[in-house]
Scaffold this active site. Structure first.
Site, PDB file in Angstrom:
ATOM      1  N   TYR A 128       2.782 -12.784 -10.640  1.00 47.95           N
ATOM      2  CA  TYR A 128       2.946 -14.079 -10.448  1.00 47.95           C
ATOM      3  C   TYR A 128       3.543 -14.691 -11.894  1.00 47.95           C
ATOM      4  CZ  TYR A 128      -0.539 -14.867  -6.627  1.00 47.95           C
ATOM      5  OH  TYR A 128      -0.750 -14.989  -5.709  1.00 47.95           O
ATOM      6  N   GLU A 171      -7.170 -12.281  -4.104  1.00 47.61           N
ATOM      7  CA  GLU A 171      -6.976 -11.339  -3.977  1.00 47.61           C
ATOM      8  C   GLU A 171      -7.809  -9.794  -4.554  1.00 47.61           C
ATOM      9  OE1 GLU A 171      -2.538 -12.352  -5.056  1.00 47.61           O
ATOM     10  OE2 GLU A 171      -2.457 -14.138  -3.348  1.00 47.61           O
TER      11      GLU A 171
END
Length: 401
Positions: free
Chosen positions: A110, A152
């Site tokens: 990310y 996640e």
């Protein structure tokens, strides 16, 4: 990989000052986001060529679908934070989270996305991006990233694996052509027995140029010995499977993921598919056959296709529906375009072929799903769905939600 929990969003996460900046700049960012994302991907892949080679689907990149999906997800999330009338994109985030874990995405990636995305925003909008605006959008990005990272992590935990540790070796044991374009593949391997009906695996193959490309395929069967999928030849991975993977060859396969799964409910069930979208429905039907003695709700299968010959799961679906009919009401309705047929829900309901207050499960192309969703929203005949759940062929969630 599955959890009954949903991504946790918070409409009140932004300060009033930051929310006002986002509110004022959302039209500008939103209006230019489809210019920003191509620059972002170009920059990111230049800085990290391993991502386009081994993780991102090159077909979706060439078509622009992945760029549009990222753009839409960020703008949709930002709108939710500053507009109380905007819908909560929790279903979109759930689908993104499942897709990420099926690719082995980890939290550190990310930061890579962040750095290259904000570089692209500055490149496209230039001096219009003041430090205050950049800081506000930076906060939006990390809020969305945190929602996905946490979700996640829960999905990885549900399978008892470390983040990203989802790839397993699978050996091809069977290959059967179902239609002119669709082939069924059976693989032996461990880790697939716990898949829920409707879920998918990512299949990875090493192409001649050295890239490992990944594509998701719904399971049509699975057990302790392995799994099977039905693949339509329409891209790099599917054509490589058809032409280059033979009995005894190994491929990469990820642990099953996907949030299109049967709900724990006594409501009637309607399964709606188009084309190769019949694959998750096959897995669901097999599961329903196994549990029909416990739950006797009515079950209807609707399928649209080019022709009867193109319907890859027709014989399997007919067999499963017949098995269901032995223990309760079940029906299989088809519509073939070469015969001028279409699925008109109002007519089917009026004819007594569709139940009210059912859980609906949809899989197909974008226009098809839009049409079914529009018919359900109009609901002129009182279908009143208890829930609508869907899976997509492409990363175009914003078009359907």
């Amino acid at each position: 990989m599955f959890t009954s929990a949903v991504p946790k969003t918070d409409r009140t996460a932004l300060s009033d000052e930051t929310a006002e900046i986002i509110r004022q700049t959302l039209p500008v960012i939103g209006g230019n986001i489809n210019k920003i994302t191509p620059v972002f991907y170009r920059t990111m892949f230049a800085n990290h060529p391993e991502l386009i080679a081994d993780t991102f689907n090159r077909g979706n990149q060439r078509s622009g679908e992945q760029q549009k999906a990222l753009a839409a997800s960020i703008v949709t999330f930002a709108a939710m934070l500053v507009d109380e009338k905007a819908s909560d994109p929790v279903e979109m985030l759930s689908r993104i989270g499942h897709k990420h874990v099926s690719l082995g995405i980890t939290a550190d990636q990310y930061q890579i996305v962040h750095d290259n995305l904000f570089s692209a925003i500055v490149e496209v909008l230039g001096d219009a991006i003041t430090p205050e605006i950049a800081a506000a959008w930076d906060e939006v990005y990390w809020l969305m990233a945190e929602v996905l990272i946490n979700y996640e992590a829960d999905l990885y935990k549900s399978a008892g694996v470390a983040a990203g540790d989802v790839f397993r070796k699978a050996t091809l044991t069977g290959k059967q052509q179902l239609t002119e374009l669709v082939t069924e593949y059976s693989f032996a391997g461990e880790g697939f027995a716990d898949a829920l009906a409707g879920q998918y695996v990512s299949i990875g193959v090493k192409l001649p140029d050295g890239a490992r490309q990944l594509r998701q395929y719904s399971l049509i069967g699975n057990d302790a010995e392995g799994f099977s999928i039905a693949v339509q030849s329409d891209g790099e991975v599917s054509n490589f499977l058809l032409n280059n993977v033979n009995i005894g060859d190994e491929v990469d396969a990820t642990l099953p993921a996907g949030d299109l799964v049967l709900q724990d409910s006594d409501a009637p069930i309607v399964l709606v598919s188009q084309g190769i979208g019949s694959t998750p429905m096959t897995g669901m039907l097999a599961s329903l056959v196994a549990t029909r003695e416990q739950k006797r709700q009515s079950i209807v299968v609707l399928h649209a296709d080019v022709s009867e010959a193109a319907y890859a799961q027709r014989a399997t679906t007919e067999r499963l529906v017949e098995a269901l009919q032995e223990r309760g009401p079940a029906e299989h309705v088809t519509a073939y375009r070469d015969q001028g047929q279409a699925l008109v829900l109002e007519k089917l309901h009026s004819a007594g072929k569709l139940p009210s207050h059912a859980d609906w499960y949809l899989c197909g192309g974008t226009k098809f799903l839009q049409n079914i969703r529009e018919q359900l929203a109009a609901d002129k005949s009182g279908l009143a769905p208890a829930g609508i759940h869907f899976e997509l062929f492409s990363p175009n969630d914003w078009l359907i939600s």
